[in-house]
Write a protein that holds these residues in place. Structure first.
Motif, PDB file in Angstrom:
ATOM      1  N   ALA A  30       0.812  -1.214   0.000  1.00  0.00           N
ATOM      2  CA  ALA A  30       0.000   0.000   0.000  1.00  0.00           C
ATOM      3  C   ALA A  30       0.847   1.266   0.000  1.00  0.00           C
ATOM      4  CB  ALA A  30      -0.927  -0.003   1.209  1.00  0.00           C
ATOM      5  N   LEU A  31       1.929   1.268   0.765  1.00  0.00           N
ATOM      6  CA  LEU A  31       2.759   2.463   0.893  1.00  0.00           C
ATOM      7  C   LEU A  31       3.952   2.461  -0.051  1.00  0.00           C
ATOM      8  CD1 LEU A  31       2.746   2.672   4.796  1.00  0.00           C
ATOM      9  CD2 LEU A  31       1.318   3.951   3.196  1.00  0.00           C
ATOM     10  N   GLY A  32       4.234   1.303  -0.635  1.00  0.00           N
ATOM     11  CA  GLY A  32       5.331   1.212  -1.587  1.00  0.00           C
ATOM     12  C   GLY A  32       4.800   0.883  -2.974  1.00  0.00           C
ATOM     13  N   SER A  33       5.059  -0.327  -3.423  1.00  0.00           N
ATOM     14  CA  SER A  33       4.595  -0.766  -4.742  1.00  0.00           C
ATOM     15  C   SER A  33       4.379  -2.263  -4.718  1.00  0.00           C
ATOM     16  CB  SER A  33       5.624  -0.402  -5.816  1.00  0.00           C
ATOM     17  OG  SER A  33       6.826  -1.133  -5.612  1.00  0.00           O
ATOM     18  N   ALA A  34       3.717  -2.757  -5.759  1.00  0.00           N
ATOM     19  CA  ALA A  34       3.482  -4.201  -5.857  1.00  0.00           C
ATOM     20  C   ALA A  34       4.797  -4.959  -5.989  1.00  0.00           C
ATOM     21  CB  ALA A  34       2.576  -4.496  -7.054  1.00  0.00           C
ATOM     22  N   ALA A  35       5.753  -4.358  -6.695  1.00  0.00           N
ATOM     23  CA  ALA A  35       7.057  -5.010  -6.856  1.00  0.00           C
ATOM     24  C   ALA A  35       7.775  -5.130  -5.515  1.00  0.00           C
ATOM     25  CB  ALA A  35       7.918  -4.219  -7.840  1.00  0.00           C
ATOM     26  N   GLU A  36       7.717  -4.074  -4.711  1.00  0.00           N
ATOM     27  CA  GLU A  36       8.342  -4.120  -3.391  1.00  0.00           C
ATOM     28  C   GLU A  36       7.647  -5.142  -2.499  1.00  0.00           C
ATOM     29  OE1 GLU A  36      10.256   0.171  -2.369  1.00  0.00           O
ATOM     30  OE2 GLU A  36       8.085   0.063  -2.311  1.00  0.00           O
ATOM     31  N   ALA A  37       6.325  -5.206  -2.601  1.00  0.00           N
ATOM     32  CA  ALA A  37       5.577  -6.176  -1.806  1.00  0.00           C
ATOM     33  C   ALA A  37       5.983  -7.601  -2.165  1.00  0.00           C
ATOM     34  CB  ALA A  37       4.081  -5.992  -2.011  1.00  0.00           C
ATOM     35  N   LEU A 107      17.451 -15.001  -2.759  1.00  0.00           N
ATOM     36  CA  LEU A 107      16.348 -14.263  -3.380  1.00  0.00           C
ATOM     37  C   LEU A 107      16.332 -14.449  -4.894  1.00  0.00           C
ATOM     38  CD1 LEU A 107      16.567 -10.995  -1.286  1.00  0.00           C
ATOM     39  CD2 LEU A 107      14.621 -12.563  -1.337  1.00  0.00           C
ATOM     40  N   GLY A 108      17.498 -14.666  -5.472  1.00  0.00           N
ATOM     41  CA  GLY A 108      17.576 -14.861  -6.910  1.00  0.00           C
ATOM     42  C   GLY A 108      16.834 -16.088  -7.395  1.00  0.00           C
ATOM     43  N   ILE A 109      16.518 -17.002  -6.490  1.00  0.00           N
ATOM     44  CA  ILE A 109      15.734 -18.182  -6.855  1.00  0.00           C
ATOM     45  C   ILE A 109      14.369 -17.761  -7.385  1.00  0.00           C
ATOM     46  CG2 ILE A 109      14.630 -20.271  -5.948  1.00  0.00           C
ATOM     47  CD1 ILE A 109      16.900 -20.458  -3.935  1.00  0.00           C
ATOM     48  N   PHE A 110      13.821 -16.686  -6.827  1.00  0.00           N
ATOM     49  CA  PHE A 110      12.495 -16.213  -7.234  1.00  0.00           C
ATOM     50  C   PHE A 110      12.549 -15.349  -8.490  1.00  0.00           C
ATOM     51  CE2 PHE A 110      12.487 -16.828  -2.646  1.00  0.00           C
ATOM     52  CZ  PHE A 110      11.372 -17.626  -2.462  1.00  0.00           C
ATOM     53  N   GLY A 111      13.713 -14.841  -8.833  1.00  0.00           N
ATOM     54  CA  GLY A 111      13.863 -13.954  -9.979  1.00  0.00           C
ATOM     55  C   GLY A 111      14.844 -12.842  -9.667  1.00  0.00           C
ATOM     56  N   GLU A 112      15.484 -12.323 -10.712  1.00  0.00           N
ATOM     57  CA  GLU A 112      16.509 -11.303 -10.523  1.00  0.00           C
ATOM     58  C   GLU A 112      15.967 -10.060  -9.839  1.00  0.00           C
ATOM     59  OE1 GLU A 112      20.236  -9.793 -10.449  1.00  0.00           O
ATOM     60  OE2 GLU A 112      19.644 -11.810 -11.111  1.00  0.00           O
ATOM     61  N   GLU A 113      14.710  -9.703 -10.135  1.00  0.00           N
ATOM     62  CA  GLU A 113      14.138  -8.490  -9.556  1.00  0.00           C
ATOM     63  C   GLU A 113      13.925  -8.597  -8.050  1.00  0.00           C
ATOM     64  OE1 GLU A 113      10.772 -11.054 -11.207  1.00  0.00           O
ATOM     65  OE2 GLU A 113      12.818 -10.458 -11.748  1.00  0.00           O
ATOM     66  N   PHE A 114      13.878  -9.811  -7.525  1.00  0.00           N
ATOM     67  CA  PHE A 114      13.652  -9.998  -6.093  1.00  0.00           C
ATOM     68  C   PHE A 114      14.902  -9.683  -5.267  1.00  0.00           C
ATOM     69  CE2 PHE A 114      10.191 -12.374  -7.905  1.00  0.00           C
ATOM     70  CZ  PHE A 114       9.153 -12.193  -7.011  1.00  0.00           C
ATOM     71  N   THR A 115      16.062  -9.607  -5.901  1.00  0.00           N
ATOM     72  CA  THR A 115      17.287  -9.319  -5.152  1.00  0.00           C
ATOM     73  C   THR A 115      17.285  -7.904  -4.574  1.00  0.00           C
ATOM     74  OG1 THR A 115      18.417  -8.646  -7.187  1.00  0.00           O
ATOM     75  CG2 THR A 115      18.636 -10.950  -6.515  1.00  0.00           C
ATOM     76  N   ALA A 116      16.321  -7.087  -4.982  1.00  0.00           N
ATOM     77  CA  ALA A 116      16.204  -5.744  -4.405  1.00  0.00           C
ATOM     78  C   ALA A 116      15.913  -5.799  -2.906  1.00  0.00           C
ATOM     79  CB  ALA A 116      15.103  -4.960  -5.121  1.00  0.00           C
ATOM     80  N   ALA A 117      15.389  -6.927  -2.460  1.00  0.00           N
ATOM     81  CA  ALA A 117      15.060  -7.089  -1.039  1.00  0.00           C
ATOM     82  C   ALA A 117      16.229  -7.665  -0.241  1.00  0.00           C
ATOM     83  CB  ALA A 117      13.837  -7.985  -0.885  1.00  0.00           C
ATOM     84  N   THR A 118      17.428  -7.657  -0.809  1.00  0.00           N
ATOM     85  CA  THR A 118      18.590  -8.209  -0.109  1.00  0.00           C
ATOM     86  C   THR A 118      18.834  -7.575   1.257  1.00  0.00           C
ATOM     87  OG1 THR A 118      19.711  -8.924  -2.133  1.00  0.00           O
ATOM     88  CG2 THR A 118      21.089  -8.496  -0.210  1.00  0.00           C
ATOM     89  N   PRO A 119      18.832  -6.232   1.376  1.00  0.00           N
ATOM     90  CA  PRO A 119      19.035  -5.643   2.710  1.00  0.00           C
ATOM     91  C   PRO A 119      17.972  -6.088   3.706  1.00  0.00           C
ATOM     92  CG  PRO A 119      19.318  -3.975   1.014  1.00  0.00           C
ATOM     93  CD  PRO A 119      18.749  -5.182   0.339  1.00  0.00           C
ATOM     94  N   ALA A 120      16.727  -6.216   3.231  1.00  0.00           N
ATOM     95  CA  ALA A 120      15.643  -6.652   4.119  1.00  0.00           C
ATOM     96  C   ALA A 120      15.877  -8.069   4.608  1.00  0.00           C
ATOM     97  CB  ALA A 120      14.295  -6.559   3.391  1.00  0.00           C
ATOM     98  N   LEU A 121      16.308  -8.949   3.713  1.00  0.00           N
ATOM     99  CA  LEU A 121      16.531 -10.339   4.099  1.00  0.00           C
ATOM    100  C   LEU A 121      17.689 -10.452   5.088  1.00  0.00           C
ATOM    101  CD1 LEU A 121      15.880 -13.297   3.896  1.00  0.00           C
ATOM    102  CD2 LEU A 121      17.260 -13.430   1.803  1.00  0.00           C
ATOM    103  N   VAL A 122      18.738  -9.671   4.882  1.00  0.00           N
ATOM    104  CA  VAL A 122      19.872  -9.688   5.813  1.00  0.00           C
ATOM    105  C   VAL A 122      19.430  -9.228   7.194  1.00  0.00           C
ATOM    106  CG1 VAL A 122      22.107  -8.662   6.354  1.00  0.00           C
ATOM    107  CG2 VAL A 122      21.593  -9.364   4.005  1.00  0.00           C
ATOM    108  N   ILE A 123      18.681  -8.126   7.250  1.00  0.00           N
ATOM    109  CA  ILE A 123      18.212  -7.587   8.528  1.00  0.00           C
ATOM    110  C   ILE A 123      17.316  -8.580   9.241  1.00  0.00           C
ATOM    111  CG2 ILE A 123      16.744  -5.811   9.571  1.00  0.00           C
ATOM    112  CD1 ILE A 123      17.779  -3.911   7.360  1.00  0.00           C
ATOM    113  N   LEU A 124      16.367  -9.165   8.505  1.00  0.00           N
ATOM    114  CA  LEU A 124      15.436 -10.104   9.124  1.00  0.00           C
ATOM    115  C   LEU A 124      16.135 -11.386   9.561  1.00  0.00           C
ATOM    116  CD1 LEU A 124      12.302  -9.725   6.814  1.00  0.00           C
ATOM    117  CD2 LEU A 124      12.613  -8.851   9.129  1.00  0.00           C
TER     118      LEU A 124
END
Length: 243
Positions: A30-37, A107-124
């Motif tokens: 809702a506050l970001g985008s569908a891609a970020e979600a 994250l690359g298993i899901f697709g190259e565009e998903f690697t944008a969430a790398t910092p989030a995955l490291v933090i979590l």
């Protein structure tokens, strides 16, 4: 009354815990985008996968701790509590350290565009060393990373408050030599080795396979060497009795 006065706080926290994953996803969308979600969803799925490995220890130790508390055997309860914490640490740290080090590859298993969430995955992944909790609050200015930071902060809060409650009311805490040993093993075998490999080599699938193989071999040797402080014989015995 005694039961509910002690447990109501964790009960409320559990309600938030159930809805947290979906609430965070909806807020990112809702506050970001569908891609970020989508990227955030992939990161959270990887993180929560590691929690299933911990259920076995919780199922085994939970009834034992409850029984000892009912018998008012505080010293024995403290020992079981500390031992269970060491086992949980020994089981969970290797997974989450590996995920944090090889986040882009996971994250690359899901697709190259998903690697944008790398910092989030490291933090979590690092926050999951303390367990899951509640409350995304930083999404608008920081996007997916902000959602991960909010979740990580809530993990710390949800675990710190019950720890203080149990420590002050029952005199029980999880800190022990066994816990220190359980944390040191993954930190050396997975953390230090993985950091060196990531810095020197590109984090590819072959590098990950080699890392897991070597780290697991070293960790197994570490477990054998320090089997006494880790109480591995007691762990195996507990699982046999629970069958």
């Amino acid at each position: 009354r005694e039961f509910w006065s002690f447990s109501v706080y964790r009960g409320v926290a559990a309600l938030f815990r159930v809805g947290l994953l979906w609430a965070g996803l909806l807020l990112v969308g809702a506050l970001g985008s569908a891609a970020e979600a989508g990227a955030y969803s992939a990161a959270t799925r990887i993180v929560t996968a590691g929690a299933f490995a911990l259920e076995a220890v919780l199922v085994v130790m939970g009834p034992q701790i409850s029984a000892l508390l009912a018998l008012d055997q505080r010293e024995r309860t403290g020992l079981v509590f500390q031992t269970a914490t060491a086992w949980l640490t020994a089981l969970s740290f290797p997974f989450y350290i590996t995920v944090a080090l090889f986040a882009p590859l996971a994250l690359g298993i899901f697709g190259e565009e998903f690697t944008a969430a790398t910092p989030a995955l490291v933090i979590l992944s690092l926050a999951m060393l303390l367990d899951m909790a509640t409350g995304p609050v930083l999404i608008p200015p920081f996007g997916v990373t902000g959602a991960a930071v909010a979740w990580a902060v809530s993990i710390v809060v949800q675990n710190a408050l019950p720890l203080a409650q149990v420590w002050l009311s029952l005199g029980l805490h999880p800190f022990s030599r066994s816990l220190a040993v359980a944390a040191l093993g993954p930190a050396l075998c997975y953390g230090a080795l993985g950091l060196v490999m990531v810095l020197l080599l590109e984090p590819t699938a072959p590098v990950l396979v080699a890392f897991v193989a070597v780290a697991t071999l070293l960790y197994s040797a570490f477990g054998v060497r320090f089997r006494e402080p880790l109480k591995l014989a007691d762990l195996l015995g507990s699982f046999r009795r629970s069958e």
